[in-house]
Design a protein around this motif. Structure first.
Motif, PDB file in Angstrom:
ATOM      1  N   ALA A 202       3.541  -9.428 -20.743  1.00  0.00           N
ATOM      2  CA  ALA A 202       4.458 -10.457 -20.590  1.00  0.00           C
ATOM      3  C   ALA A 202       5.370 -10.714 -21.763  1.00  0.00           C
ATOM      4  O   ALA A 202       6.445 -10.905 -21.741  1.00  0.00           O
ATOM      5  CB  ALA A 202       3.669 -11.608 -20.387  1.00  0.00           C
ATOM      6  N   ILE A 203       4.709 -10.649 -22.952  1.00  0.00           N
ATOM      7  CA  ILE A 203       5.702 -10.937 -24.134  1.00  0.00           C
ATOM      8  C   ILE A 203       6.662  -9.708 -24.399  1.00  0.00           C
ATOM      9  O   ILE A 203       7.750  -9.969 -24.457  1.00  0.00           O
ATOM     10  CB  ILE A 203       4.518 -10.958 -25.547  1.00  0.00           C
ATOM     11  N   ALA A 204       6.291  -8.602 -24.001  1.00  0.00           N
ATOM     12  CA  ALA A 204       7.130  -7.411 -24.091  1.00  0.00           C
ATOM     13  C   ALA A 204       8.238  -7.536 -22.813  1.00  0.00           C
ATOM     14  O   ALA A 204       9.583  -7.415 -23.526  1.00  0.00           O
ATOM     15  CB  ALA A 204       6.401  -5.969 -23.707  1.00  0.00           C
ATOM     16  N   LEU A 205       7.953  -7.981 -21.801  1.00  0.00           N
ATOM     17  CA  LEU A 205       9.114  -8.389 -20.791  1.00  0.00           C
ATOM     18  C   LEU A 205       9.944  -9.485 -21.276  1.00  0.00           C
ATOM     19  O   LEU A 205      11.263  -9.610 -21.248  1.00  0.00           O
ATOM     20  CB  LEU A 205       8.350  -8.562 -19.360  1.00  0.00           C
ATOM     21  N   ALA A 206       9.371 -10.563 -21.717  1.00  0.00           N
ATOM     22  CA  ALA A 206      10.207 -11.675 -22.161  1.00  0.00           C
ATOM     23  C   ALA A 206      11.034 -11.454 -23.149  1.00  0.00           C
ATOM     24  O   ALA A 206      12.151 -12.036 -23.413  1.00  0.00           O
ATOM     25  CB  ALA A 206       9.330 -12.846 -22.635  1.00  0.00           C
ATOM     26  N   GLU A 207      10.600 -10.627 -24.155  1.00  0.00           N
ATOM     27  CA  GLU A 207      11.466 -10.541 -25.451  1.00  0.00           C
ATOM     28  C   GLU A 207      12.510  -9.206 -25.381  1.00  0.00           C
ATOM     29  O   GLU A 207      13.575  -9.142 -26.138  1.00  0.00           O
ATOM     30  CB  GLU A 207      10.371 -10.098 -26.721  1.00  0.00           C
ATOM     31  N   ASN A 208      12.340  -8.569 -24.393  1.00  0.00           N
ATOM     32  CA  ASN A 208      13.095  -7.218 -24.009  1.00  0.00           C
ATOM     33  C   ASN A 208      13.642  -7.140 -22.831  1.00  0.00           C
ATOM     34  O   ASN A 208      14.739  -6.212 -22.957  1.00  0.00           O
ATOM     35  CB  ASN A 208      12.357  -5.952 -24.500  1.00  0.00           C
ATOM     36  N   ALA A 209      13.427  -7.721 -21.898  1.00  0.00           N
ATOM     37  CA  ALA A 209      14.273  -7.745 -20.467  1.00  0.00           C
ATOM     38  C   ALA A 209      15.819  -8.069 -20.868  1.00  0.00           C
ATOM     39  O   ALA A 209      16.042  -9.170 -21.423  1.00  0.00           O
ATOM     40  CB  ALA A 209      13.658  -8.378 -19.548  1.00  0.00           C
ATOM     41  N   THR A 210      16.464  -7.597 -20.174  1.00  0.00           N
ATOM     42  CA  THR A 210      17.992  -7.684 -20.043  1.00  0.00           C
ATOM     43  C   THR A 210      18.481  -8.232 -18.547  1.00  0.00           C
ATOM     44  O   THR A 210      17.727  -7.998 -17.871  1.00  0.00           O
ATOM     45  CB  THR A 210      18.898  -6.686 -20.599  1.00  0.00           C
ATOM     46  N   VAL A 211      19.852  -8.529 -18.675  1.00  0.00           N
ATOM     47  CA  VAL A 211      20.497  -9.041 -17.333  1.00  0.00           C
ATOM     48  C   VAL A 211      20.537  -7.937 -16.329  1.00  0.00           C
ATOM     49  O   VAL A 211      20.758  -8.064 -15.259  1.00  0.00           O
ATOM     50  CB  VAL A 211      21.642  -9.523 -17.379  1.00  0.00           C
ATOM     51  N   LYS A 212      20.332  -6.546 -16.973  1.00  0.00           N
ATOM     52  CA  LYS A 212      20.191  -5.420 -16.074  1.00  0.00           C
ATOM     53  C   LYS A 212      19.103  -5.181 -15.028  1.00  0.00           C
ATOM     54  O   LYS A 212      19.081  -4.505 -14.339  1.00  0.00           O
ATOM     55  CB  LYS A 212      20.619  -4.137 -16.735  1.00  0.00           C
ATOM     56  N   LEU A 213      18.052  -5.739 -15.563  1.00  0.00           N
ATOM     57  CA  LEU A 213      16.625  -5.494 -15.233  1.00  0.00           C
ATOM     58  C   LEU A 213      16.650  -6.249 -13.580  1.00  0.00           C
ATOM     59  O   LEU A 213      16.940  -7.631 -13.602  1.00  0.00           O
ATOM     60  CB  LEU A 213      15.500  -6.084 -15.788  1.00  0.00           C
ATOM     61  N   LYS A 214      16.185  -5.642 -12.604  1.00  0.00           N
ATOM     62  CA  LYS A 214      16.289  -5.985 -11.252  1.00  0.00           C
ATOM     63  C   LYS A 214      14.670  -6.248 -10.700  1.00  0.00           C
ATOM     64  O   LYS A 214      14.567  -7.277  -9.775  1.00  0.00           O
ATOM     65  CB  LYS A 214      16.958  -5.165 -10.272  1.00  0.00           C
ATOM     66  N   HIS A 215      13.943  -5.250 -10.982  1.00  0.00           N
ATOM     67  CA  HIS A 215      12.531  -5.500 -10.493  1.00  0.00           C
ATOM     68  C   HIS A 215      11.609  -4.896 -11.354  1.00  0.00           C
ATOM     69  O   HIS A 215      11.774  -3.957 -11.973  1.00  0.00           O
ATOM     70  CB  HIS A 215      12.669  -4.669  -9.167  1.00  0.00           C
ATOM     71  N   VAL A 216      10.395  -5.634 -11.685  1.00  0.00           N
ATOM     72  CA  VAL A 216       9.291  -5.100 -12.378  1.00  0.00           C
ATOM     73  C   VAL A 216       8.131  -4.950 -11.649  1.00  0.00           C
ATOM     74  O   VAL A 216       7.748  -5.988 -10.772  1.00  0.00           O
ATOM     75  CB  VAL A 216       9.005  -5.979 -13.514  1.00  0.00           C
TER      76      VAL A 216
END
Length: 267
Positions: A202-216
């Motif tokens: 969760a932390i990795a996603l919260a800190e590194n996701a960008t507006v480009k990300l559509k689906h995890v």
């Protein structure tokens, strides 16, 4: 159009597929071939759609069927030299990969398979070697990282590059500590070369996701030390604390351990 399917994700067997009209990649082959065929048929597809196999690492739940699949269907297998050596030494792989089907890849070296551009990157885990894959098709980037001991700076960059991301959320830390596993196994799983906890994912996603990300997609959940609802909730709550809302900023799905996902259209 690029399509994605998870055929199974967990210690019982891992297998993911990326399909275009003309090409098909399989990432890991840890399921029985009979089950793979049934899953393909359920989508109106055939294993003949697969042209290449990528392997992350040499543990049985990722490679059990790779030799038989490669030899029966004439499929080249792409892995690092250490992973190929590990497959050779794995007693769970009853048929070894024939020499003419072996392809050797190196971390950081991008290679092309048809319209796919593929970059292997290092993922820490207690196997002979372990890689994740950044796969680009036209303007779509999918990143897959599984069996993650901890998230490295390079992996953070890969998360930031992704439109679509498959990432491990293996266990809940409290469930692991209080669960039935022997202490040495708990230490291994929680260690820097073990598996990624829900909260760390969760932390990795919260800190590194960008507006480009559509689906995890959350992958490789433990049957004993996790629940799909718990993994989803842990990630969702952490993302909300960083002002990221599931369903608005990007979608989040927990992959099934022993059955296929839906067939996703990426793009």
């Amino acid at each position: 159009m690029l399509q994605f399917i998870s055929m199974g994700s967990g210690s019982s067997g891992n297998c993911y597929c990326l399909l275009t009209e003309d090409n098909g990649l399989m990432i890991d082959a840890g399921l029985g071939i009979r089950n793979m065929k049934k899953s393909f048929v359920s989508f109106g597809l055939s294993i003949s759609r697969i042209h290449h196999i990528l392997i992350t690492h040499d543990h049985a739940d990722h490679v059990k069927s790779v030799g038989r699949l490669s030899n029966n269907f004439g499929l080249p297998v792409y892995a690092t030299e250490k992973v190929h050596a590990g497959i050779d030494g794995n007693y769970c792989v009853h048929q070894k990969i024939e020499a003419e089907q072996r392809r050797y890849i190196e971390v950081g070296n991008t290679f092309s398979l048809g319209d796919f551009e593929i970059t292997p990157f290092h993922v820490p885990h207690d196997s002979n070697d372990n890689v994740g894959y950044k796969i680009v098709f036209e303007d779509v980037c999918l990143v897959l990282m599984t069996d993650v001991g901890h998230v490295t700076d390079e992996m953070k960059q890969m998360i930031s590059s992704a439109n679509y991301l498959v990432i491990e959320a293996n266990h809940d830390k409290n469930m692991l500590v209080s669960g039935p596993y022997p202490q040495h196994l708990k230490v291994r799983i929680a260690g820097p070369n073990g598996h990624l906890a829900n909260s760390d994912c969760a932390i990795a996603l919260a800190e590194n996701a960008t507006v480009k990300l559509k689906h995890v997609w959350l992958c490789h959940l433990s049957e004993e030390n996790n629940h799909p609802e718990l993994a989803f909730k842990t990630v969702e709550e952490t993302l909300l604390s960083h002002s990221i809302e599931i369903g608005t900023d990007f979608d989040l799905t927990v992959l099934k351990r022993k059955s296929p996902s839906e067939l996703y259209q990426l793009g």
